[in-house]
Motif scaffolding. Structure first.
Motif, PDB file in Angstrom:
ATOM      1  N   LEU A   1       0.839  -1.201   0.000  1.00 23.96           N
ATOM      2  CA  LEU A   1       0.000   0.000   0.000  1.00 23.96           C
ATOM      3  C   LEU A   1       0.869   1.244   0.000  1.00 23.96           C
ATOM      4  O   LEU A   1       0.676   2.179  -0.779  1.00 23.96           O
ATOM      5  N   SER A   2       1.870   1.233   0.859  1.00 24.89           N
ATOM      6  CA  SER A   2       2.756   2.375   0.980  1.00 24.89           C
ATOM      7  C   SER A   2       3.486   2.640  -0.330  1.00 24.89           C
ATOM      8  O   SER A   2       3.559   3.773  -0.809  1.00 24.89           O
ATOM      9  N   ARG A   3       3.974   1.578  -0.952  1.00 24.33           N
ATOM     10  CA  ARG A   3       4.714   1.748  -2.198  1.00 24.33           C
ATOM     11  C   ARG A   3       3.838   2.267  -3.317  1.00 24.33           C
ATOM     12  O   ARG A   3       4.223   3.125  -4.093  1.00 24.33           O
ATOM     13  N   LEU A   4       2.625   1.732  -3.409  1.00 22.06           N
ATOM     14  CA  LEU A   4       1.721   2.160  -4.483  1.00 22.06           C
ATOM     15  C   LEU A   4       1.330   3.615  -4.325  1.00 22.06           C
ATOM     16  O   LEU A   4       1.284   4.368  -5.293  1.00 22.06           O
ATOM     17  N   LEU A   5       1.055   4.043  -3.096  1.00 23.15           N
ATOM     18  CA  LEU A   5       0.693   5.439  -2.886  1.00 23.15           C
ATOM     19  C   LEU A   5       1.875   6.343  -3.208  1.00 23.15           C
ATOM     20  O   LEU A   5       1.728   7.414  -3.784  1.00 23.15           O
ATOM     21  N   GLU A   6       3.060   5.888  -2.831  1.00 24.97           N
ATOM     22  CA  GLU A   6       4.281   6.624  -3.119  1.00 24.97           C
ATOM     23  C   GLU A   6       4.410   6.865  -4.623  1.00 24.97           C
ATOM     24  O   GLU A   6       4.604   7.972  -5.098  1.00 24.97           O
ATOM     25  N   LYS A   7       4.281   5.775  -5.387  1.00 18.58           N
ATOM     26  CA  LYS A   7       4.474   5.900  -6.833  1.00 18.58           C
ATOM     27  C   LYS A   7       3.358   6.720  -7.464  1.00 18.58           C
ATOM     28  O   LYS A   7       3.580   7.505  -8.389  1.00 18.58           O
ATOM     29  N   THR A   8       2.160   6.550  -6.979  1.00 18.59           N
ATOM     30  CA  THR A   8       1.023   7.212  -7.606  1.00 18.59           C
ATOM     31  C   THR A   8       1.004   8.698  -7.316  1.00 18.59           C
ATOM     32  O   THR A   8       0.826   9.512  -8.210  1.00 18.59           O
TER      33      THR A   8
ATOM     34  N   ARG B   1       3.314  10.647  -5.079  1.00 16.70           N
ATOM     35  CA  ARG B   1       4.561  11.390  -4.919  1.00 16.70           C
ATOM     36  C   ARG B   1       5.357  11.435  -6.210  1.00 16.70           C
ATOM     37  O   ARG B   1       5.710  12.491  -6.714  1.00 16.70           O
ATOM     38  N   ARG B   2       5.675  10.268  -6.753  1.00 19.64           N
ATOM     39  CA  ARG B   2       6.573  10.213  -7.898  1.00 19.64           C
ATOM     40  C   ARG B   2       5.957  10.806  -9.153  1.00 19.64           C
ATOM     41  O   ARG B   2       6.659  11.178 -10.082  1.00 19.64           O
ATOM     42  N   SER B   3       4.625  10.843  -9.224  1.00 17.27           N
ATOM     43  CA  SER B   3       4.016  11.364 -10.442  1.00 17.27           C
ATOM     44  C   SER B   3       3.972  12.879 -10.437  1.00 17.27           C
ATOM     45  O   SER B   3       3.504  13.484 -11.397  1.00 17.27           O
ATOM     46  N   GLY B   4       4.429  13.497  -9.363  1.00 18.52           N
ATOM     47  CA  GLY B   4       4.461  14.949  -9.337  1.00 18.52           C
ATOM     48  C   GLY B   4       3.094  15.582  -9.219  1.00 18.52           C
ATOM     49  O   GLY B   4       2.858  16.677  -9.725  1.00 18.52           O
TER      50      GLY B   4
ATOM     51  N   HIS C   1      -2.092  17.546 -10.903  1.00 16.76           N
ATOM     52  CA  HIS C   1      -3.094  16.641 -11.470  1.00 16.76           C
ATOM     53  C   HIS C   1      -3.530  15.673 -10.379  1.00 16.76           C
ATOM     54  O   HIS C   1      -2.822  15.485  -9.386  1.00 16.76           O
ATOM     55  N   SER C   2      -4.711  15.090 -10.539  1.00 12.91           N
ATOM     56  CA  SER C   2      -5.253  14.192  -9.500  1.00 12.91           C
ATOM     57  C   SER C   2      -5.232  12.753  -9.979  1.00 12.91           C
ATOM     58  O   SER C   2      -6.087  12.352 -10.762  1.00 12.91           O
ATOM     59  N   PRO C   3      -4.268  11.953  -9.514  1.00 12.13           N
ATOM     60  CA  PRO C   3      -4.254  10.545  -9.914  1.00 12.13           C
ATOM     61  C   PRO C   3      -5.127   9.704  -9.000  1.00 12.13           C
ATOM     62  O   PRO C   3      -5.268  10.002  -7.813  1.00 12.13           O
ATOM     63  N   PHE C   4      -5.727   8.675  -9.551  1.00 12.91           N
ATOM     64  CA  PHE C   4      -6.512   7.725  -8.769  1.00 12.91           C
ATOM     65  C   PHE C   4      -6.036   6.322  -9.093  1.00 12.91           C
ATOM     66  O   PHE C   4      -5.542   6.066 -10.183  1.00 12.91           O
TER      67      PHE C   4
ATOM     68  N   SER D   1      -2.715   3.288 -12.004  1.00 13.45           N
ATOM     69  CA  SER D   1      -2.933   4.634 -11.488  1.00 13.45           C
ATOM     70  C   SER D   1      -2.924   5.594 -12.649  1.00 13.45           C
ATOM     71  O   SER D   1      -1.969   5.623 -13.423  1.00 13.45           O
ATOM     72  N   LEU D   2      -3.987   6.368 -12.767  1.00 10.05           N
ATOM     73  CA  LEU D   2      -4.046   7.335 -13.858  1.00 10.05           C
ATOM     74  C   LEU D   2      -4.923   8.495 -13.456  1.00 10.05           C
ATOM     75  O   LEU D   2      -5.642   8.431 -12.457  1.00 10.05           O
ATOM     76  N   ASN D   3      -4.831   9.584 -14.231  1.00  8.35           N
ATOM     77  CA  ASN D   3      -5.696  10.730 -13.941  1.00  8.35           C
ATOM     78  C   ASN D   3      -6.747  10.833 -15.042  1.00  8.35           C
ATOM     79  O   ASN D   3      -6.767  10.032 -15.972  1.00  8.35           O
ATOM     80  N   LYS D   4      -7.610  11.835 -14.926  1.00 18.05           N
ATOM     81  CA  LYS D   4      -8.761  11.859 -15.839  1.00 18.05           C
ATOM     82  C   LYS D   4      -8.356  12.180 -17.274  1.00 18.05           C
ATOM     83  O   LYS D   4      -9.141  12.025 -18.196  1.00 18.05           O
ATOM     84  N   HIS D   5      -7.109  12.660 -17.479  1.00 19.98           N
ATOM     85  CA  HIS D   5      -6.681  12.921 -18.858  1.00 19.98           C
ATOM     86  C   HIS D   5      -6.145  11.675 -19.524  1.00 19.98           C
ATOM     87  O   HIS D   5      -5.647  11.733 -20.645  1.00 19.98           O
ATOM     88  N   GLY D   6      -6.177  10.544 -18.809  1.00 19.28           N
ATOM     89  CA  GLY D   6      -5.689   9.305 -19.404  1.00 19.28           C
ATOM     90  C   GLY D   6      -4.190   9.137 -19.279  1.00 19.28           C
ATOM     91  O   GLY D   6      -3.597   8.284 -19.935  1.00 19.28           O
ATOM     92  N   GLU D   7      -3.528   9.979 -18.465  1.00 16.98           N
ATOM     93  CA  GLU D   7      -2.084   9.835 -18.268  1.00 16.98           C
ATOM     94  C   GLU D   7      -1.840   8.812 -17.170  1.00 16.98           C
ATOM     95  O   GLU D   7      -2.271   9.001 -16.041  1.00 16.98           O
ATOM     96  N   ILE D   8      -1.109   7.762 -17.531  1.00 11.88           N
ATOM     97  CA  ILE D   8      -0.891   6.672 -16.568  1.00 11.88           C
ATOM     98  C   ILE D   8       0.329   6.992 -15.709  1.00 11.88           C
ATOM     99  O   ILE D   8       1.401   7.308 -16.233  1.00 11.88           O
ATOM    100  N   CYS D   9       0.180   6.902 -14.390  1.00 15.04           N
ATOM    101  CA  CYS D   9       1.308   7.135 -13.488  1.00 15.04           C
ATOM    102  C   CYS D   9       2.088   5.845 -13.271  1.00 15.04           C
ATOM    103  O   CYS D   9       3.310   5.852 -13.243  1.00 15.04           O
TER     104      CYS D   9
END
Lengths: 254, 293, 254
Positions: free
Chosen positions: B103-110, B112-115, B190-193, B226-234
């Motif tokens: 969980l921690s790693r996925l949230l980190e990548k989604t 934090r790392r995606s800016g 941007h808002s990733p989910f 993990s992606l945002n509403k513009h279709g950009e995959i994190c």
């Protein structure tokens, strides 16, 4: 009914002496939720409604909860954990000590012809021994008659569902519909006039430890019955609410 | 180690069998989420997400601290997830389980790392002072799909959060308390989910969204996109499990995009509703200290 | 944000815990979960009674020494009102999650050195008691708690019940007291400079809030809603009315 309900009681409250029943012949019996502090104090230990049965001269506190405490003679639905040299170990509820079921506590079992159960198997058993100092012991046979009376491993397709302890008690009442206010099983089986589309065939096994098994050849039936039971339990549906939900489920089945 | 609660063999077999017949235990469709509810607390930065019987609470806070030596122009941003026995008695404090680490790693990548959060905007004085934004994720109830619920809670909490206003006057940094100046929102890009798919069946050919705890015990593999509403995959994470057909995986990402758009819209609506609720007297426009540019 | 004067509580908010409660009062919001009696770890189990494990988690930041201190205080208080002798070698696990605490608008928050406000203790105690009642864990008595601060303003002494962070900052001493439903003092923690005479006054004030006799409250609902009159809400009446709605919901089918 000879059962009458009293006021809300909280743990440690002093009871109004007029609420305690008396009987010329039977001694006063205390049920769950009360403790006796000698010589003559009766104190509630949980929050609930004080209930009396004047016929049997008994007194208890009616309350709902989710954590099962093993009591003797309770029918329960347990899951096999592993096999020990002389008995099986089963879990009655998550995160509690396992209960033991002797290999020979089945109908007609001898050292050579005992049923072989595998880990993860559901078993419908009765609590033979339960006290606070020991791990509980179970049995799948009536020791007096030697008959199984419906106890034993659960075979056949079906699924187990979690329910609250109060709801399990309602389902296990002799007349669960009138006294317990649970009509979904009759409604789904097609025994209730006014609800069309019922007539599902299924069987149930209710354990006092808050587990109910629903078995049927059709997976859709099992899911519908399970959902009806859980919805009635979790959202406190009355008979009218149950009727509406059952109608909705039967419609969706089509 | 605390005992893990395991479902019985009958239940596991039944769930697998029912899925073969296109049935889920709670009557949902395969690509249907449980009702997602989002509410904000009285304080800024508290978001409570309920996904069926799973509940996650996220709280965002900020304080002034020294930036990392190798990144003097960036602020500090951390996400802390510590599962407590409140989620389930099988979790212990200070003993990370596999669930917690993943969980921690996925949230980190989604996040934090995606800016998603512009860390450069957190810098106050280069190399000396910066904002340290911290999000604490508390899992209150665990009935499956912690990843999606936690990610939604983190994003909602960060977008809802207001950090204290600051000003620089001839090299002197002033941080205003909430009583002096209204706090300002974070610089959000941007808002990733996260959308988690669970796979069942021998070939991993049955794909299901938003698994409950019981379904998670039965699944043979899972994939989080993990992606945002513009279709950009994190990020896409499929950590082991039964191999899944690549084309099927691509179809999963398409459905995921549709869901993420729904989440985005819902979050925007909830934030607007919350802003309106706080702004009852119409004072917000007067209290803001920003200049119109 | 304004601190609500009247306390609010909701029970059964966490569907998978044995018992749970969410309580907010004076700006503090705490959610508690209770699981038990469940199997204890070998290193924690006690031969003749249940082990009560309390875990306090702050809203932001990692728990530190202050949280461990609160856990120890709460554990010893709660062990005295739970009937631990009923469940030897078991564990009663209580997790308290602080969700909201009143902010001091005049100070910027510090997370790393943030420690839980002393005045969160009554909210923690109250939420724990409500969650235990919701779980149906047998108890000897219920408990109510409150916080009182003494400030010396212009030579005169001012006693504030449920102090805000600003009040605590300017006060000379802050006290937290908890009483059982038998009017016994369960917990007394104090911080700051004070005399024994001042503590006696604090004791009387807190007792007046936590131990209001039921008769006085029954005279009219206005008593509960009227804050100015009694200098604080009647905690026992609040506890009682919260449990009444819970029990009524549980037993709606009767």
């Amino acid at each position: 009914m000879t059962t009458s309900t009293g006021p809300l009681v909280l743990p440690g409250e002093a009871l109004d002496p007029s609420l305690i029943p008396s009987h010329p012949k039977h001694p006063l019996r205390l049920g769950p939720g009360l403790r006796h502090i000698p010589p003559s104090d009766i104190v509630p230990t949980v929050a609930g409604q004080l209930t009396t049965n004047s016929h049997k001269n008994s007194l208890w506190v009616e309350a709902n909860s989710n954590r099962y405490i093993p009591q003797q003679n309770d029918p329960i639905l347990a899951t096999l954990l592993r096999t020990a040299p002389d008995s099986y170990l089963l879990t009655l509820s998550p995160h509690t000590a396992p209960a033991s079921l002797p290999h020979l506590a089945f109908e007609g079992a001898t050292k050579k012809t005992r049923p072989i159960l595998s880990p993860g198997q559901l078993v419908y058993a009765r609590v033979a021994l339960a006290n606070k100092h020991m791990d509980p012991e179970l049995e799948c046979v009536n020791p007096a008659t030697g008959k199984a009376d419906g106890l034993g491993p659960i075979t056949g397709p079906g699924c187990a569902f979690d329910i609250s302890l109060g709801f399990a008690r309602r389902l296990l009442m002799a007349r669960s519909r009138e006294e317990g206010g649970v009509g979904v099983l009759e409604m789904l089986a097609g025994e209730e006039p006014g609800i069309t589309g019922g007539g599902l065939s299924f069987e149930t096994a209710v354990g006092r430890n808050g587990r109910v098994w629903v078995g049927s050849e059709s997976a859709a039936t099992v899911i519908v019955v399970g959902r009806a039971l859980q919805e009635t339990d979790r959202n406190g549906l009355g008979m009218e609410g149950q009727r509406r939900f059952v109608k909705k489920l039967l419609r969706e089945m089509k | 180690m605390p005992r893990e609660a395991e479902p019985s063999l009958n239940e596991k077999q039944f769930v697998a069998q029912a899925l073969q017949e296109n049935l889920r235990l709670d009557g949902r469709e395969f690509d249907q989420y449980r009702p997602l509810e989002l509410s904000f607390g009285d304080q800024y930065g508290v978001a409570d997400v309920t996904l069926g019987r799973t509940r996650v609470l996220a709280k965002a806070t900020a304080e002034v601290t020294v930036p990392y030596a190798d990144r003097p122009l960036d602020g500090v941003f951390t996400i802390a997830t510590e599962l407590s026995p409140m989620a389930s008695p099988s979790f212990e404090v200070n003993r990370p389980t596999e669930t917690e680490v993943l969980l921690s790693r996925l949230l980190e990548k989604t996040v934090r790392r995606s800016g998603a959060l512009d860390t450069e905007s957190l810098c106050l004085v280069a190399g000396q002072k910066c904002w340290s934004v911290r999000v604490d994720v508390h899992v209150l109830a665990h009935d499956g799909n912690l990843i999606d619920a936690s990610c939604a809670a983190v994003v909602a909490a960060l977008r809802h959060f207001r950090k204290p206003d600051t000003s620089m006057d001839a090299g002197v940094l002033t941080v205003y308390t909430p009583a002096e100046r209204e706090p300002v929102p974070l610089s959000w890009l941007h808002s990733p989910f996260c959308v988690t798919w669970s796979f069942f069946g021998e070939e991993g050919d049955i794909a299901v969204l938003d698994a409950t705890w019981l379904e998670e015990q039965v699944r043979v593999g899972s994939c989080t996109v993990s992606l945002n509403k513009h279709g950009e995959i994190c990020q896409i994470a499929k950590l082991g499990g039964t191999p899944v057909d690549a084309v099927a995986l691509l179809q999963c990402t398409n459905v995921a995009l549709a869901r993420v758009k729904e989440f985005s819209d819902m979050l925007d609506a909830k934030l607007a509703e919350d802003a309106k609720r706080r702004d009852k007297g119409g004072f917000m426009a007067e209290l803001r200290a920003e200049n119109d540019r | 944000m304004t601190a609500t004067a009247a306390p609010e509580a909701a029970l059964g908010v966490l569907p998978r815990a044995d018992g749970s409660a969410k309580y907010s009062h004076a700006g503090y919001t705490v959610t508690a979960s209770v699981n038990g009696p469940i199997e204890a770890q070998r290193r924690d189990e006690l031969a003749s009674e249940a082990h009560v494990d309390v875990i306090v988690r702050p809203a932001a930041g990692v728990g530190g020494t202050r949280e461990r201190h609160l856990e120890v205080i709460l554990q010893s208080s709660l062990s005295q009102i739970i009937l631990v002798k009923n469940f030897p070698r078991s564990l009663i696990q209580i997790v308290l999650q602080v969700e909201d605490s009143p902010e001091n608008d005049y100070v910027n928050t510090k997370i790393v050195q943030a420690s839980l406000n002393f005045a969160v203790m009554p909210a923690l105690m109250q939420t724990a008691v409500l969650a235990l009642l919701s779980a149906g864990v047998p108890m000897k008595a219920t408990a109510t708690a409150t916080a009182v601060a003494i400030a010396r303003v212009d030579g005169a002494k001012k006693i504030t019940v449920d102090p805000s962070p600003r009040d605590i900052e300017t006060a000379q001493s802050v006290h937290v007291l908890a009483f059982t439903s038998h009017d016994e003092l369960l917990l007394a923690e104090s911080e700051g400079d004070f005399t024994i005479g001042e503590w006696d006054e604090v004791y009387e004030t807190a007792k007046g809030i936590c131990c209001r006799p039921a008769a006085a409250a029954k005279e009219g609902m206005a008593m509960v809603l009227d804050d100015d009159d009694a200098g604080g809400t009647d905690m026992r009446q609040f506890l009682r009315s919260t449990m009444e709605s819970k029990v009524a919901a549980d037993l709606h089918w009767k």
